[in-house]
Write a protein that holds these residues in place. Sequence first.
Motif, PDB file in Angstrom:
ATOM      1  N   SER A   1       0.899  -1.017  -0.051  1.00 26.24           N
ATOM      2  CA  SER A   1       0.099  -0.020  -0.066  1.00 26.24           C
ATOM      3  C   SER A   1       0.773   1.300  -0.029  1.00 26.24           C
ATOM      4  O   SER A   1       2.098   1.164   0.028  1.00 26.24           O
ATOM      5  CB  SER A   1      -0.734  -0.019   1.234  1.00 26.24           C
ATOM      6  OG  SER A   1       0.070   0.298   2.464  1.00 26.24           O
ATOM      7  N   ALA A   2       0.221   2.361  -0.143  1.00 23.26           N
ATOM      8  CA  ALA A   2       0.988   3.654  -0.046  1.00 23.26           C
ATOM      9  C   ALA A   2       1.860   3.963   1.110  1.00 23.26           C
ATOM     10  O   ALA A   2       2.706   4.420   1.443  1.00 23.26           O
ATOM     11  CB  ALA A   2       0.044   4.888  -0.299  1.00 23.26           C
ATOM     12  N   GLU A   3       1.143   3.272   2.400  1.00 22.63           N
ATOM     13  CA  GLU A   3       1.852   3.226   3.493  1.00 22.63           C
ATOM     14  C   GLU A   3       3.512   2.681   3.530  1.00 22.63           C
ATOM     15  O   GLU A   3       4.354   3.101   3.984  1.00 22.63           O
ATOM     16  CB  GLU A   3       1.167   2.346   4.514  1.00 22.63           C
ATOM     17  CG  GLU A   3       1.653   2.479   6.081  1.00 22.63           C
ATOM     18  CD  GLU A   3       1.770   3.784   6.801  1.00 22.63           C
ATOM     19  OE1 GLU A   3       2.611   3.872   7.766  1.00 22.63           O
ATOM     20  OE2 GLU A   3       0.826   4.502   6.454  1.00 22.63           O
ATOM     21  N   ASP A   4       3.646   1.774   2.618  1.00 22.57           N
ATOM     22  CA  ASP A   4       4.966   1.111   2.516  1.00 22.57           C
ATOM     23  C   ASP A   4       6.172   2.031   2.137  1.00 22.57           C
ATOM     24  O   ASP A   4       7.179   2.357   2.714  1.00 22.57           O
ATOM     25  CB  ASP A   4       4.931  -0.185   1.884  1.00 22.57           C
ATOM     26  CG  ASP A   4       3.900  -1.384   2.514  1.00 22.57           C
ATOM     27  OD1 ASP A   4       4.067  -1.529   3.618  1.00 22.57           O
ATOM     28  OD2 ASP A   4       3.341  -1.836   1.619  1.00 22.57           O
ATOM     29  N   PRO A   5       6.040   2.637   0.939  1.00 15.14           N
ATOM     30  CA  PRO A   5       7.091   3.720   0.679  1.00 15.14           C
ATOM     31  C   PRO A   5       7.017   4.726   1.600  1.00 15.14           C
ATOM     32  O   PRO A   5       8.218   5.238   1.821  1.00 15.14           O
ATOM     33  CB  PRO A   5       6.674   4.237  -0.770  1.00 15.14           C
ATOM     34  CG  PRO A   5       5.714   3.226  -1.238  1.00 15.14           C
ATOM     35  CD  PRO A   5       4.957   2.648  -0.130  1.00 15.14           C
ATOM     36  N   LEU A   6       5.882   5.238   2.162  1.00 19.89           N
ATOM     37  CA  LEU A   6       5.884   6.346   3.038  1.00 19.89           C
ATOM     38  C   LEU A   6       6.850   6.216   4.363  1.00 19.89           C
ATOM     39  O   LEU A   6       7.647   6.722   4.843  1.00 19.89           O
ATOM     40  CB  LEU A   6       4.566   6.868   3.477  1.00 19.89           C
ATOM     41  CG  LEU A   6       4.613   7.903   4.592  1.00 19.89           C
ATOM     42  CD1 LEU A   6       5.230   9.046   3.940  1.00 19.89           C
ATOM     43  CD2 LEU A   6       2.908   8.285   4.721  1.00 19.89           C
ATOM     44  N   TYR A   7       6.448   4.721   4.752  1.00 25.95           N
ATOM     45  CA  TYR A   7       7.192   4.255   5.868  1.00 25.95           C
ATOM     46  C   TYR A   7       8.660   4.106   5.601  1.00 25.95           C
ATOM     47  O   TYR A   7       9.707   4.578   6.478  1.00 25.95           O
ATOM     48  CB  TYR A   7       6.781   2.714   6.279  1.00 25.95           C
ATOM     49  CG  TYR A   7       7.371   2.301   7.441  1.00 25.95           C
ATOM     50  CD1 TYR A   7       6.852   2.370   8.908  1.00 25.95           C
ATOM     51  CD2 TYR A   7       8.521   1.638   7.463  1.00 25.95           C
ATOM     52  CE1 TYR A   7       7.424   1.853   9.880  1.00 25.95           C
ATOM     53  CE2 TYR A   7       9.166   0.988   8.573  1.00 25.95           C
ATOM     54  CZ  TYR A   7       8.495   1.172   9.972  1.00 25.95           C
ATOM     55  OH  TYR A   7       9.155   0.487  11.007  1.00 25.95           O
ATOM     56  N   CYS A   8       8.931   3.637   4.219  1.00 22.42           N
ATOM     57  CA  CYS A   8      10.601   3.581   4.140  1.00 22.42           C
ATOM     58  C   CYS A   8      11.058   4.950   3.913  1.00 22.42           C
ATOM     59  O   CYS A   8      12.364   5.034   4.459  1.00 22.42           O
ATOM     60  CB  CYS A   8      10.615   2.951   2.639  1.00 22.42           C
ATOM     61  SG  CYS A   8      12.084   2.691   2.188  1.00 22.42           S
ATOM     62  N   LEU A   9      10.573   5.882   3.438  1.00 23.25           N
ATOM     63  CA  LEU A   9      10.989   7.180   3.405  1.00 23.25           C
ATOM     64  C   LEU A   9      11.162   7.650   5.069  1.00 23.25           C
ATOM     65  O   LEU A   9      12.295   8.346   5.163  1.00 23.25           O
ATOM     66  CB  LEU A   9      10.074   8.189   2.788  1.00 23.25           C
ATOM     67  CG  LEU A   9      10.158   8.009   0.996  1.00 23.25           C
ATOM     68  CD1 LEU A   9       8.852   8.612   0.397  1.00 23.25           C
ATOM     69  CD2 LEU A   9      11.351   8.679   0.446  1.00 23.25           C
ATOM     70  N   LYS A  10      10.417   7.366   5.821  1.00 20.62           N
ATOM     71  CA  LYS A  10      10.473   8.107   6.907  1.00 20.62           C
ATOM     72  C   LYS A  10      11.687   7.235   7.731  1.00 20.62           C
ATOM     73  O   LYS A  10      12.187   7.784   8.643  1.00 20.62           O
ATOM     74  CB  LYS A  10       9.021   7.961   7.792  1.00 20.62           C
ATOM     75  CG  LYS A  10       7.963   8.832   7.662  1.00 20.62           C
ATOM     76  CD  LYS A  10       6.686   8.355   8.326  1.00 20.62           C
ATOM     77  CE  LYS A  10       5.750   9.576   8.149  1.00 20.62           C
ATOM     78  NZ  LYS A  10       4.634   9.230   9.064  1.00 20.62           N
ATOM     79  N   ASN A  11      11.658   5.999   7.644  1.00 19.08           N
ATOM     80  CA  ASN A  11      12.670   5.191   8.428  1.00 19.08           C
ATOM     81  C   ASN A  11      13.912   4.631   7.905  1.00 19.08           C
ATOM     82  O   ASN A  11      14.905   4.482   8.599  1.00 19.08           O
ATOM     83  CB  ASN A  11      11.768   4.157   8.969  1.00 19.08           C
ATOM     84  CG  ASN A  11      10.643   4.493   9.794  1.00 19.08           C
ATOM     85  OD1 ASN A  11      11.049   4.415  11.097  1.00 19.08           O
ATOM     86  ND2 ASN A  11       9.360   4.347   9.408  1.00 19.08           N
ATOM     87  N   TYR A  12      14.079   4.657   6.536  1.00 19.79           N
ATOM     88  CA  TYR A  12      15.109   4.117   5.873  1.00 19.79           C
ATOM     89  C   TYR A  12      15.743   5.234   4.786  1.00 19.79           C
ATOM     90  O   TYR A  12      17.014   5.190   4.713  1.00 19.79           O
ATOM     91  CB  TYR A  12      15.012   2.749   5.261  1.00 19.79           C
ATOM     92  CG  TYR A  12      14.216   1.812   6.038  1.00 19.79           C
ATOM     93  CD1 TYR A  12      15.024   1.484   7.218  1.00 19.79           C
ATOM     94  CD2 TYR A  12      13.049   1.277   5.620  1.00 19.79           C
ATOM     95  CE1 TYR A  12      14.365   0.402   8.107  1.00 19.79           C
ATOM     96  CE2 TYR A  12      12.473   0.070   6.266  1.00 19.79           C
ATOM     97  CZ  TYR A  12      13.066  -0.028   7.595  1.00 19.79           C
ATOM     98  OH  TYR A  12      12.473  -1.173   8.292  1.00 19.79           O
TER      99      TYR A  12
END
Length: 400
Positions: free
Chosen positions: A107-118
Amino acid sequence: MKKILTLALLACLAMGANAQEKKESANKNKPVFTTIKECKITSIKDQSRSGTCWDYSTLSFFESEILRKTGKSVDLCEAFVANKTYMDRAITAVRMHGDVSFSQGGSAEDPLYCLKNYGICPEDAMPAPGSLYGDSLNNFNEFFAVMTPYVEAVAKSNMKKLSPAWKKGLQAILDTYLGKCPESFKYEGKTYTPRTFADSFGLDWNDYVSITSYTHHPFYKPFAVEVQDNWRWGMSYNVPVEDINRIIDNAINNGYSVMWGGDVSEQGFTRQGLAVAIDTKAVQSLAGSDAAKWLKLTQSQKTNLLDSLGVNTPEVKLTQEMRQEAFDNWETTDDHGMHLFGLAKDQNGKEYYMIKNSWGEHGDYKGIWYMTKTFSAYKVMDFMVNKNAIPKDIRKKLGI
């Protein structure tokens, strides 16, 4: 002789042009679109044989956000996001002893999580899609045939204690098919880490929110949409159906694009570049056919009939109850993510959203789809938008 050949060639070209003109004029209902408003987008990409629409569409959305913010065009790396996301998803599957799905989707949450955390890296900081296994584009068939049994074997094992070795083995699979995520790289003469590169865009990753519309949860409150690919249980703010297009229109008119996730398995979503929420009963009436005759038509005959109606295809009158029923009875499925970036109208004045797909330059509009507002509000499962693009009265109700 040269002159004769030249004349013959010109005659053939003229005949071909006339034939094409007749073919196109044969259907006077074929849409003719005029752009009303559009946000800047980066180039059309091709996810090819991979279930990574969530990755391509969301990074395309953020590429447009970077364009809006900085005026710079950047090609963000889908493989970096996939590498990090599939490891996280595998860890969750193991923690849950295999009781959550492990698949290519997301979902869109996955790239957003990646940008925030990695963080993130540019496309050319990792191997080109498919290049590590001799392909020119993504092909996840062998990749997931190897990785899925590996994850399931660990998640569903009867061992009393796991060692950290399984993560190293999985990381080796990810790196082999997607490439290793770089610890540092050079971009336009400067050295970055994935974290400093993501921070260099000047975007606040907390500005991005997800919106949905269902009645089994209270309006103007967040909840996790209950679909398998929302495995991170990302929260979406719940709004009435009439707010969906209000938010999207306000975003586009103020220079913000939208990451759209929903159902494209409907008959009204053509592979030529059009998406219409067809009123099948009305189509049967227009065709001079009752329901019994309609059901006897082949799929090809139905498609030809619907294509012939073009801009005059009747659409359903959408209600909140219809949205809910379609979600609950599995008619609306979570199967594709795309980047919504503009607004256009057809020759009848009807408005459509302009959508950037990730299937390469496919269809009549070279990778762009035109989706009616009714289809969007009916079949969107959730969409991501910058919270500053939401109308102030709705933002106030959401408390953001």
